[in-house]
Write a protein that holds these residues in place. Structure first.
Motif, mmCIF file in Angstrom:
data_model
loop_
_atom_site.group_PDB
_atom_site.id
_atom_site.type_symbol
_atom_site.label_atom_id
_atom_site.label_comp_id
_atom_site.label_asym_id
_atom_site.label_seq_id
_atom_site.Cartn_x
_atom_site.Cartn_y
_atom_site.Cartn_z
ATOM 1 N N UNK A 64 0.805 -1.217 0.190
ATOM 2 C CA UNK A 64 -0.018 0.022 -0.019
ATOM 3 C C UNK A 64 0.833 1.313 0.010
ATOM 4 N N UNK A 65 2.039 1.087 0.581
ATOM 5 C CA UNK A 65 2.971 2.439 0.897
ATOM 6 C C UNK A 65 3.628 2.714 -0.617
ATOM 7 N N UNK A 66 4.120 1.379 -1.061
ATOM 8 C CA UNK A 66 4.779 1.736 -2.352
ATOM 9 C C UNK A 66 4.346 0.513 -3.377
ATOM 10 N N UNK A 67 3.101 0.638 -4.140
ATOM 11 C CA UNK A 67 2.694 -0.302 -4.946
ATOM 12 C C UNK A 67 3.474 -0.660 -6.162
ATOM 13 N N UNK A 68 4.539 0.014 -6.450
ATOM 14 C CA UNK A 68 5.385 -0.237 -7.641
ATOM 15 C C UNK A 68 6.743 -0.692 -7.125
ATOM 16 N N UNK A 69 6.791 -1.298 -5.856
ATOM 17 C CA UNK A 69 8.292 -1.848 -5.427
ATOM 18 C C UNK A 69 7.850 -3.464 -5.227
ATOM 19 N N UNK A 71 9.407 -5.968 -4.271
ATOM 20 C CA UNK A 71 9.961 -6.966 -3.149
ATOM 21 C C UNK A 71 8.918 -7.591 -2.353
ATOM 22 N N UNK A 72 7.949 -6.753 -1.992
ATOM 23 C CA UNK A 72 6.858 -7.177 -1.154
ATOM 24 C C UNK A 72 6.020 -7.956 -1.835
ATOM 25 N N UNK A 73 5.769 -7.841 -2.963
ATOM 26 C CA UNK A 73 4.838 -8.722 -3.870
ATOM 27 C C UNK A 73 5.488 -10.036 -3.888
ATOM 28 N N UNK A 74 6.706 -10.187 -3.986
ATOM 29 C CA UNK A 74 7.573 -11.402 -4.183
ATOM 30 C C UNK A 74 7.681 -12.203 -2.837
ATOM 31 N N UNK A 75 7.644 -11.599 -1.955
ATOM 32 C CA UNK A 75 7.583 -12.130 -0.573
ATOM 33 C C UNK A 75 6.345 -12.690 -0.482
ATOM 34 N N UNK A 98 6.003 -8.162 -13.487
ATOM 35 C CA UNK A 98 5.706 -6.905 -14.476
ATOM 36 C C UNK A 98 6.523 -5.715 -13.821
ATOM 37 N N UNK A 99 6.764 -5.429 -12.733
ATOM 38 C CA UNK A 99 7.447 -4.270 -12.169
ATOM 39 C C UNK A 99 9.145 -4.595 -12.463
ATOM 40 N N UNK A 100 9.404 -5.695 -12.418
ATOM 41 C CA UNK A 100 10.695 -5.868 -12.452
ATOM 42 C C UNK A 100 11.058 -7.376 -13.440
#
Length: 576
Positions: A64-69, A71-75, A98-100
């Protein structure tokens, strides 16, 4: 458990130490950055503590804080995957990708997820993405092709492999996989062509040579297959696949000296496991044709295995079985003894070991070993039988009777053993009766034979012995006649001993004419013992043919010159 917790806590403390240093050093971070980092590190801490629910909650706050980061999606995807929530895991890892898009770890996780769901099409596409990142990685090409094969798209699999050859070069694994694909397509010409091309480039490739040999076997072209396996053995003399395949091919063809040579290589090879060698040698030992062909090589084959596997009782035991079959009882006994040193609690080996002493007429040793076996297996009746039988041959009839009767206490539902024990008891009681003319012993002898016949009514040797002993006493002669006639009808070939018994029973019944016919047949079929000639003389005397009778008795005396009763019989007949 406490140690595991301490280790985990130490990792967390180290982790928090480095994060605090990081925060202290980076003064350029804004408030939102600090909040994100703090939340992310809390998520990592909860993950280390296996509190995945709180970890997931914190990672979601990070998103929520950084939706374009990414790492959190991956974890989040990894936690969802671990909890078997595959659909949502795929969604989150796809977002990270998609992001990376050039992060191969995201793609690896995605491949794991697709593979777990048997979604080979998506898996193959993901491998294609990885190949864009690392276009020279052979494993990516290989795994991508496998994914296409799993989904049944052979053309795309072949195209992937061909792309590797264009972009990277030739590889024997690629040739091998292409040959398997052509085989699946039943395009055998292309299969052979690709293998031959691969072998031309990699002439010492065991992999490709094995593939070509398997193709020839598939096509029942065994000579060609064997020629390829011969090449493999030249490259690698201990190649287990080639040795075993060659042995199988040659074994199923006309046996030649080549069969023996390759079998010796199989047995000598340290790369072929003990179990396989046991199976091969056992098959040879139980098939008469095989055994006859390899007969002279058997000792070498087993001695080779013994040198490789000195702690295996199997090879000692089966080699001993072979020597027993070959009537080399001393060697058989020696190998059974060696097997016993490795397997002291095998009653089967003990039995065979003792039996070899019996076959050598070494009755003292058989008694000693039987006593040792009885100490180990006090409830096993067979060892009492071997001891009792040995004592019988030692002419220790009372000891034999005592031992055999003790053994009967431990024999249950074993008709063969009950038969031979009662048979030996019948023989022992008969000998005791001969020593003191006791009717009681005769009765016990008869009872023992009757019991033996109740367990084995068609045993010709018991029928013969029982009949003969009755005829010697002149008792139950009709029963004796019935038994010996049954005995002879059961025999598959003429037995002089049985015929002698039959002639003697007929003599006792005073049927001298029939008795003469039978005793003549007995002699015609090889009967030439002293007792047979003596019986012949007695039968001739019964017919009133004294001179002819004396001639037969004299033949008997030539074979048994110390028989005083026979001498007296001849003297009396000559002087009457």
């Amino acid at each position: 458990m406490i140690i595991q917790i301490l280790v985990k806590m130490s990792k967390i403390y180290i982790f928090l130490f480095f994060t605090s240093v990081l925060f202290a050093q980076d003064s350029s971070m804004n408030r939102q950055d600090r909040k994100y980092c703090n939340t992310y590190f809390l998520a990592e801490k909860y993950k280390m503590l296996d509190d995945y629910e709180l970890a997931l909650k914190k990672y979601m706050e990070c998103i929520k804080l950084y939706p374009d980061e990414p790492s959190a999606y991956f974890e989040v995807a990894k936690i969802l995957f671990a909890n078997s929530n595959y659909e949502d895991a795929i969604t989150y890892v796809n977002k990270a990708a998609e992001i990376e898009p050039n992060n191969k770890w995201h793609l690896f996780l995605l491949i794991q997820l697709y593979s777990s769901q048997f979604d080979y099409e998506s898996e193959a596409k993901t491998w294609e993405n990885l190949l864009e990142i690392e276009p020279f990685n052979i494993e990516f090409y290989f795994d991508c092709a496998i994914a296409y094969l799993e989904m049944g798209d052979l053309k795309k699999a072949l195209k992937t492999l061909s792309n590797y050859e264009k972009n990277v070069g030739y590889n024997e694994d690629i040739f091998s996989l292409k040959s398997k694909i052509f085989n699946e397509q039943e395009d055998y010409k292309k299969q052979v062509k690709v293998l031959e091309k691969g072998i031309a480039i990699f002439p010492n490739s065991i992999l490709l040579l094995e593939d070509l040999a398997k193709y020839y076997i598939q096509k029942s072209e065994y000579d060609l297959a064997n020629s390829i396996y011969s090449k493999i053995v030249k490259i690698n003399p201990n190649n287990s696949t080639a040795l075993l395949a060659s042995y199988t091919i040659l074994k199923n063809k006309n046996r030649t000296e080549d069969s023996k040579k390759i079998l010796k290589k199989v047995i000598d090879s340290p790369n072929i496991n003990e179990q396989k060698k046991q199976e091969i040698l056992y098959e040879i030992m139980v098939k008469e044709e095989e055994l006859n062909f390899y007969y002279n090589d058997i000792p070498y084959l087993f001695e080779s295995c013994i040198s490789l596997y000195p702690q295996s009782s199997f090879f000692y035991t089966v080699l001993a079985d072979f020597y027993s079959l070959d009537k080399q009882y001393l060697l058989a006994r020696d190998n059974y003894f060696k097997a016993l040193q490795l397997e002291k609690n095998s009653s089967v080996i003990w039995e065979r070991y003792i039996y070899m002493s019996l076959l050598q007429n070494n009755y003292n040793q058989a008694v000693i070993d039987s006593d040792l076996a009885i100490e180990k297996f006090p409830l096993q009746g067979s060892f009492y039988y071997y001891k009792g039988l040995s004592q019988f041959y030692q002419e220790k009839y009372r000891s034999a009777v005592a031992t055999l009767n003790s053994g009967l206490l431990y024999i249950i539902d074993d008709n063969w053993l009950l038969t031979v024990v009662y048979e030996t008891l019948g023989n022992a009681y008969h000998e005791l009766a001969e020593l003191d003319s006791s009717q009681e012993y005769h009765n016990m002898s008869d009872e023992s034979y009757e019991k033996a016949l109740s367990y084995s009514p068609n045993n010709p040797y018991i029928l013969n012995n029982y009949s003969y002993y009755l005829s010697l006493r002149g008792e139950n002669l009709q029963l004796a006649k019935d038994m010996i006639e049954k005995c002879i009808s059961l025999s598959t070939s003429p037995n002089p001993s049985f015929m002698d018994t039959y002639a003697w029973v007929l003599y006792k019944l005073e049927n001298y004419t029939e008795a003469e016919k039978i005793i003549k047949k007995c002699i015609d079929f090889g009967g030439n013992s002293a007792i047979i000639y003596e019986h012949y003389g007695d039968i001739l005397m019964g017919l009133g043919l004294t001179n002819k009778a004396i001639l037969q008795w004299e033949k008997a005396l030539e074979k048994e010159p110390l028989n005083n009763d026979l001498k007296q019989k001849i003297f009396k007949s000559k002087n009457d």
